[in-house]
Motif scaffolding. Structure first.
Motif, PDB file in Angstrom:
ATOM      1  N   PHE A 263       0.995  -1.364  -0.041  1.00 33.15           N
ATOM      2  CA  PHE A 263       0.172   0.015   0.091  1.00 33.15           C
ATOM      3  C   PHE A 263       0.786   1.318  -0.016  1.00 33.15           C
ATOM      4  CE2 PHE A 263      -4.602   1.301   1.791  1.00 33.15           C
ATOM      5  CZ  PHE A 263      -4.342   2.561   0.987  1.00 33.15           C
ATOM      6  N   ASP A 264       0.791   1.906  -1.189  1.00 33.17           N
ATOM      7  CA  ASP A 264       1.461   3.306  -1.112  1.00 33.17           C
ATOM      8  C   ASP A 264       0.531   4.394  -0.626  1.00 33.17           C
ATOM      9  OD1 ASP A 264       2.791   5.627  -1.791  1.00 33.17           O
ATOM     10  OD2 ASP A 264       3.273   4.955  -3.622  1.00 33.17           O
ATOM     11  N   PHE A 265       0.484   4.615   0.755  1.00 31.06           N
ATOM     12  CA  PHE A 265      -0.415   5.632   1.170  1.00 31.06           C
ATOM     13  C   PHE A 265      -0.138   6.803   0.890  1.00 31.06           C
ATOM     14  CE2 PHE A 265       0.717   2.353   4.712  1.00 31.06           C
ATOM     15  CZ  PHE A 265      -0.444   1.931   4.760  1.00 31.06           C
ATOM     16  N   ALA A 266       1.014   7.359   0.424  1.00 32.25           N
ATOM     17  CA  ALA A 266       1.081   8.730  -0.066  1.00 32.25           C
ATOM     18  C   ALA A 266       0.471   8.902  -1.313  1.00 32.25           C
ATOM     19  CB  ALA A 266       2.596   9.413  -0.110  1.00 32.25           C
ATOM     20  N   ASN A 267       0.451   7.955  -2.379  1.00 29.55           N
ATOM     21  CA  ASN A 267      -0.118   8.138  -3.757  1.00 29.55           C
ATOM     22  C   ASN A 267      -1.432   7.392  -3.617  1.00 29.55           C
ATOM     23  OD1 ASN A 267       2.060   9.557  -4.669  1.00 29.55           O
ATOM     24  ND2 ASN A 267       3.223   7.861  -4.723  1.00 29.55           N
ATOM     25  N   SER A 268      -1.955   6.875  -2.779  1.00 32.36           N
ATOM     26  CA  SER A 268      -3.200   6.132  -2.704  1.00 32.36           C
ATOM     27  C   SER A 268      -3.098   5.019  -3.651  1.00 32.36           C
ATOM     28  CB  SER A 268      -4.353   7.368  -3.187  1.00 32.36           C
ATOM     29  OG  SER A 268      -4.502   8.223  -1.991  1.00 32.36           O
ATOM     30  N   GLU A 269      -2.200   4.283  -3.666  1.00 30.62           N
ATOM     31  CA  GLU A 269      -2.270   3.108  -4.711  1.00 30.62           C
ATOM     32  C   GLU A 269      -2.087   1.791  -4.131  1.00 30.62           C
ATOM     33  OE1 GLU A 269      -0.451   5.115  -8.718  1.00 30.62           O
ATOM     34  OE2 GLU A 269       1.025   4.490  -7.186  1.00 30.62           O
ATOM     35  N   VAL A 270      -2.590   0.700  -4.454  1.00 32.10           N
ATOM     36  CA  VAL A 270      -2.215  -0.640  -3.926  1.00 32.10           C
ATOM     37  C   VAL A 270      -1.663  -1.498  -4.946  1.00 32.10           C
ATOM     38  CG1 VAL A 270      -3.286  -2.620  -2.935  1.00 32.10           C
ATOM     39  CG2 VAL A 270      -4.091  -0.361  -2.250  1.00 32.10           C
ATOM     40  N   TYR A 271      -0.666  -2.141  -4.574  1.00 31.94           N
ATOM     41  CA  TYR A 271      -0.009  -2.976  -5.646  1.00 31.94           C
ATOM     42  C   TYR A 271      -0.409  -4.540  -5.017  1.00 31.94           C
ATOM     43  CZ  TYR A 271       2.762   1.018  -7.282  1.00 31.94           C
ATOM     44  OH  TYR A 271       3.062   1.937  -7.653  1.00 31.94           O
ATOM     45  N   TYR A 272      -0.518  -5.484  -6.111  1.00 37.64           N
ATOM     46  CA  TYR A 272      -0.995  -6.776  -5.548  1.00 37.64           C
ATOM     47  C   TYR A 272      -0.561  -7.842  -6.652  1.00 37.64           C
ATOM     48  CZ  TYR A 272      -3.642 -10.840  -3.562  1.00 37.64           C
ATOM     49  OH  TYR A 272      -3.938 -12.167  -2.910  1.00 37.64           O
ATOM     50  N   TRP A 273      -0.091  -8.847  -5.955  1.00 42.07           N
ATOM     51  CA  TRP A 273       0.283 -10.030  -6.770  1.00 42.07           C
ATOM     52  C   TRP A 273      -0.857 -11.350  -6.692  1.00 42.07           C
ATOM     53  CZ3 TRP A 273       6.024 -12.411  -7.270  1.00 42.07           C
ATOM     54  CH2 TRP A 273       5.745 -13.413  -8.366  1.00 42.07           C
ATOM     55  N   PRO A 274      -1.902 -11.321  -7.143  1.00 39.47           N
ATOM     56  CA  PRO A 274      -2.879 -12.270  -6.932  1.00 39.47           C
ATOM     57  C   PRO A 274      -2.529 -13.661  -6.924  1.00 39.47           C
ATOM     58  CG  PRO A 274      -3.354 -11.686  -9.129  1.00 39.47           C
ATOM     59  CD  PRO A 274      -2.046 -10.595  -8.719  1.00 39.47           C
ATOM     60  N   ARG A 275      -3.062 -14.514  -6.234  1.00 40.54           N
ATOM     61  CA  ARG A 275      -3.052 -16.085  -6.110  1.00 40.54           C
ATOM     62  C   ARG A 275      -3.773 -16.493  -7.135  1.00 40.54           C
ATOM     63  NH1 ARG A 275      -4.432 -14.905  -0.614  1.00 40.54           N
ATOM     64  NH2 ARG A 275      -2.679 -15.339   0.767  1.00 40.54           N
ATOM     65  N   THR A 276      -5.044 -16.270  -7.602  1.00 39.63           N
ATOM     66  CA  THR A 276      -5.658 -16.837  -8.806  1.00 39.63           C
ATOM     67  C   THR A 276      -6.295 -15.487  -9.558  1.00 39.63           C
ATOM     68  OG1 THR A 276      -7.649 -16.506  -7.144  1.00 39.63           O
ATOM     69  CG2 THR A 276      -6.230 -18.637  -7.259  1.00 39.63           C
ATOM     70  N   SER A 277      -7.121 -14.712  -9.074  1.00 38.52           N
ATOM     71  CA  SER A 277      -7.884 -13.902 -10.064  1.00 38.52           C
ATOM     72  C   SER A 277      -7.637 -12.423  -9.161  1.00 38.52           C
ATOM     73  CB  SER A 277      -9.212 -14.157 -10.459  1.00 38.52           C
ATOM     74  OG  SER A 277      -9.934 -13.056 -10.959  1.00 38.52           O
ATOM     75  N   ILE A 278      -7.076 -11.452 -10.172  1.00 38.98           N
ATOM     76  CA  ILE A 278      -7.472 -10.158  -9.750  1.00 38.98           C
ATOM     77  C   ILE A 278      -8.499  -9.584  -9.429  1.00 38.98           C
ATOM     78  CG2 ILE A 278      -7.573  -8.830 -11.962  1.00 38.98           C
ATOM     79  CD1 ILE A 278      -5.129  -7.960  -8.544  1.00 38.98           C
ATOM     80  N   ASP A 279      -9.652 -10.297  -9.918  1.00 36.97           N
ATOM     81  CA  ASP A 279     -11.212  -9.636  -9.912  1.00 36.97           C
ATOM     82  C   ASP A 279     -11.773  -9.986  -8.472  1.00 36.97           C
ATOM     83  OD1 ASP A 279     -10.877  -8.548 -12.447  1.00 36.97           O
ATOM     84  OD2 ASP A 279     -11.565 -10.487 -13.200  1.00 36.97           O
ATOM     85  N   LYS A 280     -10.924 -10.886  -7.565  1.00 38.51           N
ATOM     86  CA  LYS A 280     -11.715 -11.409  -6.450  1.00 38.51           C
ATOM     87  C   LYS A 280     -11.043 -10.679  -5.195  1.00 38.51           C
ATOM     88  CE  LYS A 280     -12.679 -15.810  -8.420  1.00 38.51           C
ATOM     89  NZ  LYS A 280     -12.708 -17.297  -8.081  1.00 38.51           N
ATOM     90  N   VAL A 281     -10.273  -9.611  -5.275  1.00 36.85           N
ATOM     91  CA  VAL A 281      -9.726  -8.763  -4.409  1.00 36.85           C
ATOM     92  C   VAL A 281     -10.619  -7.721  -3.467  1.00 36.85           C
ATOM     93  CG1 VAL A 281      -7.714  -7.328  -3.491  1.00 36.85           C
ATOM     94  CG2 VAL A 281      -7.592  -8.923  -5.480  1.00 36.85           C
ATOM     95  N   MET A 282     -10.761  -7.903  -2.261  1.00 42.75           N
ATOM     96  CA  MET A 282     -11.562  -7.185  -1.510  1.00 42.75           C
ATOM     97  C   MET A 282     -10.736  -6.477  -0.336  1.00 42.75           C
ATOM     98  SD  MET A 282     -14.670  -8.185  -2.405  1.00 42.75           S
ATOM     99  CE  MET A 282     -15.975  -8.139  -1.081  1.00 42.75           C
ATOM    100  N   ALA A 283     -11.086  -5.186  -0.308  1.00 43.94           N
ATOM    101  CA  ALA A 283     -10.618  -4.295   0.690  1.00 43.94           C
ATOM    102  C   ALA A 283     -11.518  -3.926   1.672  1.00 43.94           C
ATOM    103  CB  ALA A 283     -10.067  -2.891   0.027  1.00 43.94           C
ATOM    104  N   PRO A 284     -11.420  -3.659   2.890  1.00 41.47           N
ATOM    105  CA  PRO A 284     -12.275  -3.270   3.929  1.00 41.47           C
ATOM    106  C   PRO A 284     -12.707  -1.817   3.754  1.00 41.47           C
ATOM    107  CG  PRO A 284     -10.370  -4.530   4.924  1.00 41.47           C
ATOM    108  CD  PRO A 284      -9.642  -4.417   3.400  1.00 41.47           C
TER     109      PRO A 284
END
Length: 602
Positions: A263-284
């Motif tokens: 999580f790049d807090f300063a630039n409001s960006e998230v980077y993620y390496w998915p296990r299976t599908s990037i379409d299944k990522v949930m953020a609180p």
């Protein structure tokens, strides 16, 4: 005459009656994902949310003459803002208001998260996206993601391996804001792009493996080899026996395997390496999904029940430390200011379900999963809360935590029933001091038919402070029975799977807490954790820990004693003593009963 009276009740409340005992009628309303703002709560025109039902019932329940049941139909309900209940939402005239999963346990799901979208490729394997909110944990397809860390963890189930702090300068042994590292652990080439979003997770205290701190780093000095922490840790980082175990996290450099995010807090960006599908990522979206909070101990939320609901996903915090560092740090005068070190700081007093100033609240057949912090947190004045027949899994800190008031200032929490619950994987984000069930400064509770499985530290704990005089100790008259604890002590030492701290330390040590029919499996550390503290125990009565009876207790393998205690407790038929009779163990009754409504996890 009876039918005419029942019909009048239904007309008064605008709902649809369902069969119920003649002496306790029930009035039904409905909530559905397909409901409408213009609904009237009937089966034909349901409300669209629990919040809408709550608001409508504030008017409709006047002169309440029946138990009101809000039937929440199966489906997903996204929670963007904590659902809060106050004393205005209490059941009245001896009747309850019940929010139930209408189609069976776990079918109506309250989700404290939303999908992240707008992903773009950053590398062949890593995606990134802009976000509109800040959060401190992440999930993919119902599984918690790992904040990108160094060194990489052994497995998703464990916290190891760690680096060890060192004593950089002799006069710095007591510091809590500068952690010195070995040059070979933190390469100098990191200096050029040191990330101000980075954090440290540390078992502060040197060889003490008691509490973990999660703290943002303010900087790094690669000439003198130390990190500066933005907040003080619970304990200093070196003692005579060892440095402190730690790992670094939340740096893009560390994002090197599936299931990790940065999580790049300063630039409001998230980077993620998915296990299976990037379409299944949930953020609180929230830290607490359901809050029950009366405005004072004299104005409580009461006679409210939640049955069969599933709550999934909630958030953590930007930094965490267990309690204040020194007595009096809370800024308030207390009879026992040392209790400041025992209680959570106000910023960390929350759970997926948080209760304060409540009475006669039932939490039954719930499924709580993927919390950022506590599962159920009963804070301060709560009385006769029931948590039963529920599954809690993949919890960020404690599964169920009951936190009474400061000792000597009023016995405000107790008479709770915690029964037939399966608590699986606790302390995922706060392994230090983690417990399946933690009771602090509370008494007259019944804890029965419990399974706690997989904890870095405790299974069940009951704590006050050793300085508290007996007359000010509220941790009395608790009964624990038919308990099974498995896979405790995975990453800590100087502990017991069943643990007490500072309870009843003065003569004559009246026996008023009772433990019976408990099986504790092996309590063995993860060898990759390199835990430097003293060993693991089955039952540990710490800092006194007196006034208990133990009867029919069995403990598996440990690295220290199966039972450690002063000579101030009663023990009958335990397998650490000669003459243990296994035939007195009621193995078939230990753990959850046949009434448990969910498949057993794992």
């Amino acid at each position: 005459m009876i039918l005419r009276s029942l019909g009048a009740i239904v007309l008064l409340l605008g709902g649809v009656a369902t069969p119920a005992p003649a002496d306790r009628p029930s009035c039904d309303y409905y909530v559905s994902p397909a409901g409408s703002d213009r609904g009237d709560g009937s089966a034909q025109r349901p409300w669209k949310s629990i919040e809408q039902a709550r608001d409508q019932l504030r008017t409709k329940k006047r002169q309440q003459k029946c138990d009101i049941v809000v039937n929440v139909k199966s489906g997903d309900y996204v929670v963007d803002k904590t659902i809060t209940f106050t004393e205005a939402d209490s059941g009245e005239n001896g009747h309850k208001i019940i929010y139930r999963s209408a189609d069976g346990p776990g079918k109506a799901r309250l989700l404290g998260a939303r999908p992240l979208t707008g992903w773009q490729k950053h590398t062949d394997t890593i995606y990134k996206t802009k976000i509109d909110r800040t959060f401190y944990t992440l999930f993919e397809d119902g599984k918690r993601a790992t904040t990108a860390r160094y060194p990489n963890r052994t497995s998703d189930d464990l916290w190891s391996p760690y680096l060890f702090s060192v004593l950089g300068e002799p006069e710095k042994e007591a510091v809590r804001q500068w952690l010195y590292f070995k040059p070979e652990d933190v390469p100098k080439e990191w200096d050029a792009d040191f990330d101000r979003n980075s954090q440290i997770v540390v078992w502060s205290g040197g060889s003490w493996s008691w509490f973990t701190d999660t703290v943002p780093l303010g900087g790094a000095d690669f000439r003198k080899n130390f990190f500066t922490l933005n907040h003080w840790a619970r304990y200093s980082f070196v003692n005579s026996r060892s440095g402190s175990r730690y790992f670094l996290q939340n740096t893009l450099r560390f994002l090197d395997q599936p299931g990790e995010y940065y999580f790049d807090f300063a630039n409001s960006e998230v980077y993620y390496w998915p296990r299976t599908s990037i379409d299944k990522v949930m953020a609180p979206t929230v830290k607490t999904i359901i809050s029950l909070a009366g405005s004072s101990p004299d104005r409580r939320v009461q006679n409210v029940a939640f049955d069969g609901l599933a709550l999934q996903y909630s958030d953590f915090v930007d930094w965490y430390r267990a309690g204040w560092i020194s007595e009096g740090d809370s800024g308030y005068e207390h009879k026992y200011p040392v209790y400041d070190r025992q209680i959570e700081m106000p910023r960390n007093r929350f759970g997926m379900i948080t209760l304060t100033n409540t009475r006669d609240v039932d939490l039954t057949r719930l499924r709580l999963s993927d919390s950022g912090f506590m599962g159920v947190y009963m804070l301060f004045a709560n009385e006769r809360v029931k948590v039963s027949d529920s599954l809690l899994e993949n919890i960020g800190a404690d599964g169920i935590k009951v936190e009474g008031g400061y000792p000597g200032e009023g016995d405000i929490s107790g008479h709770h029933t915690i029964s037939n619950n399966y608590i699986y994987h606790v302390g995922e984000l706060v392994p230090g001091d983690a417990a399946g069930i933690e009771l602090l400064s509370t008494g007259n509770n019944v804890v029965s038919n419990i399974v706690v499985k997989h904890s870095a530290r405790y299974g069940i704990s009951l704590e006050v402070r050793p300085e508290v005089k007996d007359e000010d100790n509220y941790a009395r008259n608790n009964r624990f029975s038919y308990i099974r604890i498995e896979e405790a002590g995975l990453d800590s030492g100087d502990m017991g799977a069943f643990y007490t701290y500072g309870v009843s330390n003065s003569d004559p040590h009246e026996i008023d807490n009772h433990v019976a029919q408990m099986v504790i499996g092996d309590v063995i550390n993860d060898p990759a954790g390199a835990m430097p503290d003293s060993g693991t125990r089955g039952v540990h009565m710490d800092a006194g820990g007196c006034g208990f009876s133990f009867e029919n207790i069995e403990v598996g393998k440990v690295s220290d004693d199966k039972y450690q205690s002063y000579q101030c407790n009663e023990v009958k038929n335990a397998n650490w003593a000669a003459g243990f009779d296994a035939s007195k163990m009621e193995y078939d009754k230990i753990g959850v009963t046949s009434a448990f409504p969910y498949p057993i996890p794992g």
